[in-house]
Design a protein around this motif. Structure first.
Motif, PDB file in Angstrom:
ATOM      1  N   GLU A  69     -78.604  33.571 -50.385  1.00  0.00           N
ATOM      2  CA  GLU A  69     -77.996  32.240 -50.428  1.00  0.00           C
ATOM      3  C   GLU A  69     -78.081  31.654 -51.840  1.00  0.00           C
ATOM      4  O   GLU A  69     -79.079  31.803 -52.532  1.00  0.00           O
ATOM      5  CB  GLU A  69     -78.704  31.309 -49.442  1.00  0.00           C
ATOM      6  CG  GLU A  69     -78.052  29.956 -49.337  1.00  0.00           C
ATOM      7  CD  GLU A  69     -78.700  29.078 -48.284  1.00  0.00           C
ATOM      8  OE1 GLU A  69     -78.484  27.863 -48.345  1.00  0.00           O
ATOM      9  OE2 GLU A  69     -79.417  29.602 -47.423  1.00  0.00           O
ATOM     10  N   ASP A  70     -77.017  30.985 -52.247  1.00  0.00           N
ATOM     11  CA  ASP A  70     -76.981  30.311 -53.548  1.00  0.00           C
ATOM     12  C   ASP A  70     -77.694  28.975 -53.415  1.00  0.00           C
ATOM     13  O   ASP A  70     -77.211  28.065 -52.728  1.00  0.00           O
ATOM     14  CB  ASP A  70     -75.536  30.107 -53.983  1.00  0.00           C
ATOM     15  CG  ASP A  70     -75.401  29.439 -55.338  1.00  0.00           C
ATOM     16  OD1 ASP A  70     -76.439  29.130 -55.964  1.00  0.00           O
ATOM     17  OD2 ASP A  70     -74.262  29.242 -55.776  1.00  0.00           O
ATOM     18  N   ILE A  71     -78.835  28.854 -54.039  1.00  0.00           N
ATOM     19  CA  ILE A  71     -79.669  27.657 -53.875  1.00  0.00           C
ATOM     20  C   ILE A  71     -78.985  26.399 -54.426  1.00  0.00           C
ATOM     21  O   ILE A  71     -79.097  25.309 -53.846  1.00  0.00           O
ATOM     22  CB  ILE A  71     -81.077  27.857 -54.494  1.00  0.00           C
ATOM     23  CG1 ILE A  71     -82.015  26.718 -54.097  1.00  0.00           C
ATOM     24  CG2 ILE A  71     -81.000  27.978 -56.002  1.00  0.00           C
ATOM     25  CD1 ILE A  71     -82.357  26.699 -52.645  1.00  0.00           C
ATOM     26  N   LEU A  72     -78.246  26.527 -55.515  1.00  0.00           N
ATOM     27  CA  LEU A  72     -77.535  25.360 -56.047  1.00  0.00           C
ATOM     28  C   LEU A  72     -76.429  24.913 -55.103  1.00  0.00           C
ATOM     29  O   LEU A  72     -76.158  23.716 -54.974  1.00  0.00           O
ATOM     30  CB  LEU A  72     -76.978  25.663 -57.436  1.00  0.00           C
ATOM     31  CG  LEU A  72     -78.023  25.723 -58.552  1.00  0.00           C
ATOM     32  CD1 LEU A  72     -77.397  26.180 -59.853  1.00  0.00           C
ATOM     33  CD2 LEU A  72     -78.703  24.380 -58.736  1.00  0.00           C
ATOM     34  N   LYS A  73     -75.810  25.873 -54.425  1.00  0.00           N
ATOM     35  CA  LYS A  73     -74.790  25.529 -53.427  1.00  0.00           C
ATOM     36  C   LYS A  73     -75.433  24.769 -52.266  1.00  0.00           C
ATOM     37  O   LYS A  73     -74.880  23.797 -51.770  1.00  0.00           O
ATOM     38  CB  LYS A  73     -74.108  26.792 -52.923  1.00  0.00           C
ATOM     39  CG  LYS A  73     -72.983  26.543 -51.967  1.00  0.00           C
ATOM     40  CD  LYS A  73     -72.315  27.842 -51.561  1.00  0.00           C
ATOM     41  CE  LYS A  73     -71.203  27.587 -50.575  1.00  0.00           C
ATOM     42  NZ  LYS A  73     -70.573  28.840 -50.144  1.00  0.00           N
ATOM     43  N   TRP A  74     -76.633  25.193 -51.851  1.00  0.00           N
ATOM     44  CA  TRP A  74     -77.343  24.504 -50.771  1.00  0.00           C
ATOM     45  C   TRP A  74     -77.606  23.057 -51.167  1.00  0.00           C
ATOM     46  O   TRP A  74     -77.400  22.145 -50.380  1.00  0.00           O
ATOM     47  CB  TRP A  74     -78.657  25.220 -50.449  1.00  0.00           C
ATOM     48  CG  TRP A  74     -79.338  24.652 -49.248  1.00  0.00           C
ATOM     49  CD1 TRP A  74     -79.208  25.075 -47.969  1.00  0.00           C
ATOM     50  CD2 TRP A  74     -80.243  23.531 -49.213  1.00  0.00           C
ATOM     51  NE1 TRP A  74     -79.978  24.290 -47.132  1.00  0.00           N
ATOM     52  CE2 TRP A  74     -80.617  23.335 -47.863  1.00  0.00           C
ATOM     53  CE3 TRP A  74     -80.765  22.679 -50.174  1.00  0.00           C
ATOM     54  CZ2 TRP A  74     -81.495  22.326 -47.469  1.00  0.00           C
ATOM     55  CZ3 TRP A  74     -81.639  21.664 -49.783  1.00  0.00           C
ATOM     56  CH2 TRP A  74     -81.997  21.505 -48.441  1.00  0.00           C
ATOM     57  N   TRP A  75     -78.047  22.829 -52.401  1.00  0.00           N
ATOM     58  CA  TRP A  75     -78.325  21.468 -52.852  1.00  0.00           C
ATOM     59  C   TRP A  75     -77.048  20.639 -52.933  1.00  0.00           C
ATOM     60  O   TRP A  75     -77.058  19.446 -52.666  1.00  0.00           O
ATOM     61  CB  TRP A  75     -79.060  21.475 -54.184  1.00  0.00           C
ATOM     62  CG  TRP A  75     -80.519  21.742 -53.989  1.00  0.00           C
ATOM     63  CD1 TRP A  75     -81.199  22.874 -54.308  1.00  0.00           C
ATOM     64  CD2 TRP A  75     -81.476  20.857 -53.399  1.00  0.00           C
ATOM     65  NE1 TRP A  75     -82.518  22.750 -53.947  1.00  0.00           N
ATOM     66  CE2 TRP A  75     -82.717  21.516 -53.388  1.00  0.00           C
ATOM     67  CE3 TRP A  75     -81.413  19.573 -52.872  1.00  0.00           C
ATOM     68  CZ2 TRP A  75     -83.872  20.938 -52.881  1.00  0.00           C
ATOM     69  CZ3 TRP A  75     -82.555  18.991 -52.368  1.00  0.00           C
ATOM     70  CH2 TRP A  75     -83.773  19.680 -52.374  1.00  0.00           C
ATOM     71  N   LYS A  76     -75.935  21.264 -53.315  1.00  0.00           N
ATOM     72  CA  LYS A  76     -74.664  20.537 -53.367  1.00  0.00           C
ATOM     73  C   LYS A  76     -74.236  20.107 -51.965  1.00  0.00           C
ATOM     74  O   LYS A  76     -73.809  18.974 -51.760  1.00  0.00           O
ATOM     75  CB  LYS A  76     -73.580  21.397 -54.006  1.00  0.00           C
ATOM     76  CG  LYS A  76     -72.257  20.671 -54.173  1.00  0.00           C
ATOM     77  CD  LYS A  76     -71.321  21.467 -55.036  1.00  0.00           C
ATOM     78  CE  LYS A  76     -69.996  20.790 -55.227  1.00  0.00           C
ATOM     79  NZ  LYS A  76     -70.063  19.563 -55.979  1.00  0.00           N
TER      80      LYS A  76
END
Length: 74
Positions: A33-40
């Motif tokens: 999973e893309d962690i920055l995508k999760w935060w977005k």
């Protein structure tokens, strides 16, 4: 810069419940999973923490400095 931002605009009364909510979330162990995508995606739920995450998790734009260091060291 980040320290100035957080000391000037941080509403501490909102941070504590946000941190508590975040820490009560179930842990995700999906390393793909893309962690920055999760935060977005979750920035509306965690507005303060998402700003901090973007600041701390931002990737270096280029790998040139590290490659240059390796080539110099031989």
């Amino acid at each position: 810069m980040a320290q100035r931002f957080f000391t000037q605009s941080l509403d501490k009364s909102k941070l504590k419940p946000e941190v508590s909510t975040y820490l009560s979330e179930p842990r995700v162990y999906n390393f793909d999973e893309d962690i920055l995508k999760w935060w977005k995606i979750n920035q509306l739920r965690f507005p303060i923490l998402s700003k901090m995450a973007r600041d701390f998790l931002a990737a270096q734009a280029s790998s040139v400095p590290s490659e240059r260091g390796f080539s110099r060291s031989g």
